[in-house]
Design an enzyme around this catalytic site. Structure first.
Site, PDB file in Angstrom:
ATOM      1  N   ARG A  80     -10.924 -18.429  -9.188  1.00 34.85           N
ATOM      2  CA  ARG A  80     -10.855 -17.281 -10.079  1.00 34.85           C
ATOM      3  C   ARG A  80     -10.058 -17.634 -11.320  1.00 34.85           C
ATOM      4  NH1 ARG A  80      -9.375 -12.604  -5.582  1.00 34.85           N
ATOM      5  NH2 ARG A  80     -11.418 -12.567  -4.551  1.00 34.85           N
ATOM      6  N   LYS A 118      -9.017 -19.072   4.027  1.00 35.57           N
ATOM      7  CA  LYS A 118      -9.939 -17.964   3.760  1.00 35.57           C
ATOM      8  C   LYS A 118     -10.453 -18.141   2.337  1.00 35.57           C
ATOM      9  CE  LYS A 118      -9.876 -13.027   2.680  1.00 35.57           C
ATOM     10  NZ  LYS A 118      -8.976 -11.922   2.266  1.00 35.57           N
ATOM     11  N   GLY A 175     -12.167  -6.901   4.586  1.00 34.79           N
ATOM     12  CA  GLY A 175     -11.339  -5.706   4.492  1.00 34.79           C
ATOM     13  C   GLY A 175     -12.053  -4.499   3.939  1.00 34.79           C
ATOM     14  N   ARG A 176     -12.363  -4.545   2.647  1.00 34.16           N
ATOM     15  CA  ARG A 176     -12.853  -3.363   1.936  1.00 34.16           C
ATOM     16  C   ARG A 176     -14.102  -2.762   2.567  1.00 34.16           C
ATOM     17  NH1 ARG A 176     -11.091  -2.499  -2.988  1.00 34.16           N
ATOM     18  NH2 ARG A 176     -10.722  -4.726  -3.276  1.00 34.16           N
ATOM     19  N   GLY A 227     -14.711 -11.398   2.610  1.00 34.81           N
ATOM     20  CA  GLY A 227     -15.519 -10.326   2.043  1.00 34.81           C
ATOM     21  C   GLY A 227     -16.865 -10.166   2.700  1.00 34.81           C
ATOM     22  N   GLY A 228     -17.804  -9.667   1.914  1.00 37.61           N
ATOM     23  CA  GLY A 228     -19.153  -9.455   2.410  1.00 37.61           C
ATOM     24  C   GLY A 228     -20.165  -9.951   1.417  1.00 37.61           C
ATOM     25  N   ASP A 252      -4.257  -5.532   2.701  1.00 36.55           N
ATOM     26  CA  ASP A 252      -3.240  -5.711   1.665  1.00 36.55           C
ATOM     27  C   ASP A 252      -3.650  -5.112   0.322  1.00 36.55           C
ATOM     28  OD1 ASP A 252      -5.068  -8.090   2.057  1.00 36.55           O
ATOM     29  OD2 ASP A 252      -4.302  -8.550   0.051  1.00 36.55           O
ATOM     30  N   TYR A 289      -9.093 -18.908  -3.705  1.00 37.49           N
ATOM     31  CA  TYR A 289     -10.306 -18.459  -4.380  1.00 37.49           C
ATOM     32  C   TYR A 289     -10.461 -19.148  -5.731  1.00 37.49           C
ATOM     33  CZ  TYR A 289     -10.111 -14.617  -1.048  1.00 37.49           C
ATOM     34  OH  TYR A 289     -10.050 -13.877   0.096  1.00 37.49           O
ATOM     35  N   SER A 317      -2.572  -4.306  -4.423  1.00 40.03           N
ATOM     36  CA  SER A 317      -3.365  -4.722  -5.585  1.00 40.03           C
ATOM     37  C   SER A 317      -4.094  -3.561  -6.250  1.00 40.03           C
ATOM     38  CB  SER A 317      -4.378  -5.800  -5.176  1.00 40.03           C
ATOM     39  OG  SER A 317      -5.196  -5.338  -4.115  1.00 40.03           O
TER      40      SER A 317
END
Length: 275
Positions: free
Chosen positions: A149, A178, A229-230, A203-204, A27, A147, A31
């Site tokens: 944030r 998630k 994803g990234r 994420g990682g 997605d 998240y 963004s």
């Protein structure tokens, strides 16, 4: 006992049938902008599916453009909320689709993003609750991407804070959550122990270290899956990376020998007709 539509769809989110999940969010094009050139999207999707992804997360317009054969062995998750990097407040997520649209597209689940600690937290919580109500009506699984944030967050990797977020997702009606992994990583076990619903680690590793080792460490804490994803779509060999992560998530030895070290550019010729 007959299964509900939601139970059947949740089952499709785990290819191995072990209630573990490797989801690939794509997605980011809303963004942040394009993740791959337009003529490489189908190749990327086929690489992710053949590598063993359980599900792919995209926005509704992107899902409508998929060739129909691509996702026959992979679940489709339609993401319902968005913001862009150009916004005055990048943490202010708004709903841009609904459950009925996702059903018409053929989605197996939907996802909603909520930023706890942001200036628009209240509206995002209301949106999550409304989507959960619609998911219950239609038998659609809901993945809450929650998240820490915003200006009120001091430590976004605090285990107690992440446990709070997981309970927010559960209490407002999500079927899975998630969220970020705690630091140090072994304290993610505390988050899992306090969550009423399955947790997918997002994420990682923040330091950019080995993604597969990170995935194994996260799964060892009791998480029920990964949503990455990234680090995958920016990899020169996304199929190989997905194969390794799928083996970690589902407890399988090794990876997929057909995809090891195979660059994306060569992948469409190998997996045509397989995905």
């Amino acid at each position: 006992m007959l299964k509900t539509g939601k139970q059947l769809r949740v089952r499709r989110l785990s290819l191995a049938g072990d209630d573990r999940h490797l989801l690939i969010p794509l997605d980011h094009s809303v963004s942040d902008g394009p993740i791959v050139p337009a003529d490489q999207w189908d190749d990327l999707l086929r690489a992710l599916v053949a590598g063993g992804a359980d599900g792919i997360i995209v926005h509704k317009g992107r899902a409508r453009a998929f060739p129909p054969d691509i996702l026959k062995s992979c679940a489709l998750v339609v993401h319902l909320s968005a913001s862009t990097a150009c916004s005055a407040d990048v943490h202010a997520k708004v709903l841009v689709a609904d459950v009925e649209e996702a059903l018409r597209i053929g989605a197996d689940a939907v996802s909603v993003h909520v930023n706890i600690g942001s200036d628009t937290e209240a509206r995002q919580l209301a949106d999550l609750g409304a989507v959960a109500r619609s998911c219950d009506a239609w038998g659609m699984p809901l993945i809450a991407m929650v998240y820490p944030r915003g200006p009120r967050i001091e430590n976004p990797r605090d285990p107690a804070l992440l446990a709070h977020l997981a309970n927010v997702a559960a209490d407002l009606g999500a079927d899975m959550v998630k969220t970020s992994a705690a630091l140090p990583l072994d304290r993610m076990a505390e988050v899992v122990a306090n969550s009423p619903i399955p947790i997918l680690a997002a994420g990682g590793p923040p330091d950019g270290s080995d993604l597969v080792e990170y995935g194994a460490a996260v799964m060892a804490t009791g998480c029920r899956g990964l949503a990455i994803g990234r680090r995958i779509f920016s990899s020169p060999t996304p199929a190989a990376l997905v194969s390794q992560l799928a083996a970690v998530v589902h407890g399988m030895p090794g990876g997929n020998a057909l995809t090891d070290d195979m660059p994306l550019a060569n992948y469409s010729t190998i997996v045509a007709g397989v995905a």
